[in-house]
Design a protein around this motif. Structure first.
Motif, PDB file in Angstrom:
ATOM      1  N   GLY A 340       8.803  16.186  -0.256  1.00  0.00           N
ATOM      2  CA  GLY A 340       9.126  16.657  -1.591  1.00  0.00           C
ATOM      3  C   GLY A 340       7.903  16.702  -2.489  1.00  0.00           C
ATOM      4  O   GLY A 340       6.934  15.959  -2.310  1.00  0.00           O
ATOM      5  N   LEU A 341       7.943  17.594  -3.467  1.00  0.00           N
ATOM      6  CA  LEU A 341       6.842  17.718  -4.417  1.00  0.00           C
ATOM      7  C   LEU A 341       6.613  16.390  -5.129  1.00  0.00           C
ATOM      8  O   LEU A 341       7.574  15.746  -5.567  1.00  0.00           O
ATOM      9  N   PRO A 342       5.375  15.973  -5.265  1.00  0.00           N
ATOM     10  CA  PRO A 342       5.127  14.656  -5.872  1.00  0.00           C
ATOM     11  C   PRO A 342       5.591  14.562  -7.313  1.00  0.00           C
ATOM     12  O   PRO A 342       5.913  13.476  -7.792  1.00  0.00           O
ATOM     13  N   GLU A 343       5.643  15.699  -8.029  1.00  0.00           N
ATOM     14  CA  GLU A 343       6.075  15.661  -9.423  1.00  0.00           C
ATOM     15  C   GLU A 343       7.573  15.888  -9.582  1.00  0.00           C
ATOM     16  O   GLU A 343       8.097  15.916 -10.694  1.00  0.00           O
ATOM     17  N   GLY A 344       8.284  16.077  -8.466  1.00  0.00           N
ATOM     18  CA  GLY A 344       9.703  16.399  -8.524  1.00  0.00           C
ATOM     19  C   GLY A 344      10.583  15.192  -8.318  1.00  0.00           C
ATOM     20  O   GLY A 344      10.116  14.062  -8.131  1.00  0.00           O
ATOM     21  N   ALA A 346      12.410  14.451  -5.780  1.00  0.00           N
ATOM     22  CA  ALA A 346      12.594  14.053  -4.382  1.00  0.00           C
ATOM     23  C   ALA A 346      11.257  13.814  -3.709  1.00  0.00           C
ATOM     24  O   ALA A 346      11.077  14.133  -2.535  1.00  0.00           O
ATOM     25  N   ALA A 347      10.315  13.240  -4.441  1.00  0.00           N
ATOM     26  CA  ALA A 347       8.982  13.008  -3.895  1.00  0.00           C
ATOM     27  C   ALA A 347       9.067  12.176  -2.620  1.00  0.00           C
ATOM     28  O   ALA A 347       9.711  11.126  -2.584  1.00  0.00           O
ATOM     29  N   ARG A 405       9.585  12.219 -13.730  1.00  0.00           N
ATOM     30  CA  ARG A 405       8.848  11.053 -13.250  1.00  0.00           C
ATOM     31  C   ARG A 405       9.836  10.119 -12.564  1.00  0.00           C
ATOM     32  O   ARG A 405      10.046   8.991 -12.968  1.00  0.00           O
ATOM     33  N   TRP A 406      10.484  10.626 -11.509  1.00  0.00           N
ATOM     34  CA  TRP A 406      11.510   9.852 -10.844  1.00  0.00           C
ATOM     35  C   TRP A 406      10.933   9.155  -9.628  1.00  0.00           C
ATOM     36  O   TRP A 406       9.990   9.619  -9.007  1.00  0.00           O
ATOM     37  N   ALA A 407      11.546   8.053  -9.269  1.00  0.00           N
ATOM     38  CA  ALA A 407      11.028   7.247  -8.170  1.00  0.00           C
ATOM     39  C   ALA A 407      11.129   7.999  -6.849  1.00  0.00           C
ATOM     40  O   ALA A 407      12.105   8.679  -6.593  1.00  0.00           O
ATOM     41  N   PRO A 408      10.107   7.867  -5.971  1.00  0.00           N
ATOM     42  CA  PRO A 408      10.157   8.579  -4.707  1.00  0.00           C
ATOM     43  C   PRO A 408      11.074   7.941  -3.672  1.00  0.00           C
ATOM     44  O   PRO A 408      11.524   8.607  -2.764  1.00  0.00           O
ATOM     45  N   ASP A 414      21.443   5.084  -4.704  1.00  0.00           N
ATOM     46  CA  ASP A 414      20.536   5.037  -5.849  1.00  0.00           C
ATOM     47  C   ASP A 414      19.857   6.389  -5.968  1.00  0.00           C
ATOM     48  O   ASP A 414      18.730   6.569  -5.554  1.00  0.00           O
ATOM     49  N   SER A 415      20.574   7.337  -6.544  1.00  0.00           N
ATOM     50  CA  SER A 415      20.089   8.712  -6.576  1.00  0.00           C
ATOM     51  C   SER A 415      19.178   8.942  -7.765  1.00  0.00           C
ATOM     52  O   SER A 415      19.451   8.471  -8.868  1.00  0.00           O
ATOM     53  N   PRO A 416      18.062   9.691  -7.583  1.00  0.00           N
ATOM     54  CA  PRO A 416      17.213  10.027  -8.716  1.00  0.00           C
ATOM     55  C   PRO A 416      17.774  11.188  -9.510  1.00  0.00           C
ATOM     56  O   PRO A 416      17.248  11.523 -10.551  1.00  0.00           O
TER      57      PRO A 416
END
Length: 702
Positions: A340-344, A346-347, A405-408, A414-416
């Protein structure tokens, strides 16, 4: 606290194909039971059983050879071969009918909407839907589908289009796609993977060029019965001397994955010799425009609000500064080993793990989840509920993935992604809402759907974006073409109707009426001639804050609608000619809410006048002589957005609030020679709509 069994998950797909096996592996890794598999061939034959309460993930039928034979074999006859290009309309009819039949089975819930999938597999309808929403797409050849090469050549010459793509209307994976070019002195060239053979057209893994006019004419003439959608060829940006495009996966409304595909010929499909490019290189080349590219993909996904996931193919151009949408793929998630994209949101997750963490897959039906939902001021979702939209409460609904800025690290519990807000059918149980929530109804007088959708997609409505679902405004049809008629219907419970033929569409409120087909168990049914009277009888204080002339109480006609309420407010500073009308209306709403007794619910209706003509003064630099236009209409909506946070904060300061924000009708600015409304034009009948919960608590004011 009661424990509930998870709803059984079934995958509609091809057993043993990596689409199915990769998803199953992701499900096991997320701690979910092994999904069952429903083969497409069994669905098409009608020979299948599903466990009670099954939730069905819809995947591609393209890898099931028996399914393909069932779909296209009857029309291709003895000459059938899996490599044949022809048979697209029969394939389309069979797939869409099978999905609709599956959706009609009692107790079955689909992760996806058959009607939206039908649009995505129809390139004409997809292009039209995206264009109507203001999503950038390549210009299409006007008129109907070409019947053959000679007609196509004449129409392209008249339109000034010398380089185009021909796409079979119901094709996929570049099957039958032709890149067509016309040069000087009658020269023509077609680049395609189609092989001309006496017994039919065949897909091959080799891209070839046809340069003789006779061959090109034969190719187009034989493809034309499939239906050819024609688009201008947009020169794509490149990497290392190769043409490049961008597949962006959008899950739960957010861009989660992106892959660059490059090629030395116009088709970048990997099975045709394309190769993965460098996403980091694309990001660097786009620079500050990278979030805009992702936002374009998200805007395309918002046109399919019930799709848990779509793969959006972008055509980057202007040195990676801009992009147009080439395709929206219902099954565009087969991107193995792509993090997943690091800024998205679903990192670090692959495409299947990202989907399992998204709201669409939160159907475990636990009591804990229902409790969390009611903590947001929402009635607890029914066990096994499948959300169609994501909530704005509890998270910032940023329009650009750089804002995330969600946790990877994500587990199945525990859904982002944001929590679901409304029921799986799009409306909450209004019998639980009425009495427990304050109610807010805002009509944005004359607001057009196309303008509202464009501004949302462009990120120009930051405050409304905090409460609208990720898909943005819902496209609906107004019950009237001007204010008086529309509001008589709206205030009787006939809110704008979803602009899709798959009704009947259940209503939030309805007067008791024998034979009503839009009243169901979640509808709040009342025994009164109108909604304000009914809510007053249910203990609500009903207040009207007027805007346009039909609410000014200066004569009998202007007193009809305000007279439905226990109290009403109007003054010249709230009316159409005032450049500060909406902020003045909000100030009245703040006073009304502040003086409301804590033990009595409030129904506040506000008719926003700012968008109605004249609105030229909302566009900086405009003058009266410039007059009103689509641009001044858009500027007026931005003005409303700048102050709407105060309204939402006031209405949710003391108790949770259920809000409806919609237009009563649109208005024309010269389309087909029309100006204004009270006419039967598409821009008048088609309006934006949204409903959502405002949890009680801290202010959401910007």
């Amino acid at each position: 606290m009661t424990s509930h069994q998870p709803s059984p998950l079934v995958v509609l797909g091809c057993p043993g194909h990596r689409r199915v096996t990769l998803f199953a592996a992701a499900a096991r890794a997320a701690g979910r039971p092994e999904p069952a598999v429903l083969p497409w061939s069994d669905l098409l034959r009608g020979r299948y059983e599903l466990p009670p309460g099954a939730v069905v993930r819809l995947d591609s039928p393209g890898e099931d050879p028996e399914a393909d034979r069932l779909l296209r074999g009857p029309v291709l006859g003895p000459g059938y071969a899996a490599t044949r290009v022809e048979g697209g309309p029969a394939w389309y009819a069979g797939v869409t009918a099978a999905l609709r039949g599956l959706a009609a089975r009692p107790g079955v819930r689909l992760l996806g909407d058959p009607d939206e999938i039908a649009v995505m597999f129809d390139k004409r309808r997809t292009h039209a839907r995206l264009a109507a929403a203001g999503v950038p797409v390549p210009p299409a050849l006007p008129g109907g589908l070409p019947s053959g090469f000679e007609e196509l050549r004449e129409r392209l010459a008249a339109a000034g289009m010398r380089r185009v793509f021909l796409k079979p209307v119901h094709g996929s994976s570049a099957s039958g796609v032709v890149a067509l070019e016309f040069g000087p002195r009658g020269r023509v060239q077609a680049t395609t993977s189609v092989e001309l053979a006496p017994g039919g057209l065949h897909n091959s893994l080799a891209v070839r060029r046809y340069r003789s006019a006779a061959e090109v004419a034969e190719l187009v003439d034989r493809l034309a019965p499939e239906g050819l959608h024609v688009e201008r060829w947009i020169p794509k940006s490149g990497q290392h001397g190769r043409a490049a495009d961008l597949r962006v996966l959008v899950v739960g409304g957010r861009a989660t994955h992106a892959v660059v595909r490059t090629s030395r010929h116009p088709m970048t499909n990997l099975h045709l010799g394309g190769a993965r490019g460098g996403t980091d290189l694309a990001r660097a080349a786009a620079g500050e425009h990278w979030p805009e590219l992702l936002a374009t993909a998200e805007a395309a996904a918002r046109c399919f609000p019930h799709a848990p996931m779509v793969g959006v193919d972008l055509l980057p151009h202007s040195h990676w500064q801009r992009a147009a949408v080439a395709e929206v793929n219902a099954f565009g998630d087969l991107l193995p080993n792509l993090p997943g994209l690091p800024e998205g949101p679903a990192a670090g997750l692959d495409t299947y793990a990202a989907q399992l963490a998204s709201p669409a897959y939160a159907f475990r039906g636990s009591a804990e989840r229902a409790h969390r939902g009611s903590g947001n001021g929402e009635p607890g979702a029914a066990d096994g509920a499948l959300p169609e939209r994501a909530s704005a409460s509890g998270s910032v609904q940023a329009r650009s993935s750089t804002d995330l800025r969600w946790a990877p690290a994500v587990s199945s519990t525990d859904s982002p992604f944001p929590e679901p807000l409304v029921s799986p059918h799009g409306i909450p149980d209004m019998n639980e809402v009425v009495g427990s929530h304050d109610l807010l109804l805002v009509t944005l007088d004359t607001l057009r759907f196309d303008v509202a959708a464009e501004l949302f997609a462009a990120g120009r409505l930051p405050n409304l974006a905090k409460v609208l679902p990720p898909a943005g405004w819902e496209r609906r049809h107004s019950p009237g073409s001007f204010t008086y008629a529309a509001h008589q219907a709206i205030l009787a419970g006939f809110l704008p109707t979803p602009a899709s033929p798959d009704g009947p569409h259940p209503r939030l409120f309805a007067a008791r009426f024998a034979g009503s087909e839009t009243t169901e168990s979640r509808t709040w049914v009342f025994d009164a001639p109108d909604l304000p009277t009914a809510l007053a009888g249910a203990g609500y204080r009903t207040v009207c804050i007027g805007g346009v002339g039909f609410f000014n109480k200066r004569g009998p006609l202007g007193s009809v609608l305000p007279g439905l309420f226990q109290e009403s407010h109007w003054a010249p500073e709230l009316g159409v000619p005032s450049p500060t009308s909406f902020e003045s209306q909000v100030a009245v709403a703040e006073r009304v809410a502040a003086e409301q007794p804590p033990d009595r619910p409030l129904f506040l209706f506000l008719n926003v006048s700012a968008l109605h003509q004249p609105n030229w003064f909302h566009l900086p630099g405009a003058t009266r002589a410039d007059g009103d236009s689509r641009e001044t209409h858009a500027a007026a909506l931005e003005y409303v957005d700048a102050h709407v946070g105060r309204l939402f904060a006031a209405m949710s300061a003391r108790r949770p609030c259920f809000a409806i924000v919609c237009s009563d009708h649109g208005t024309a600015y010269g389309e087909d020679g029309y100006t204004g409304h009270r006419i039967g034009h598409e821009v008048v009948w088609t309006v934006p709509y949204a409903h959502f919960f405002l949890p009680a608590g801290p202010s959401r004011e910007s």
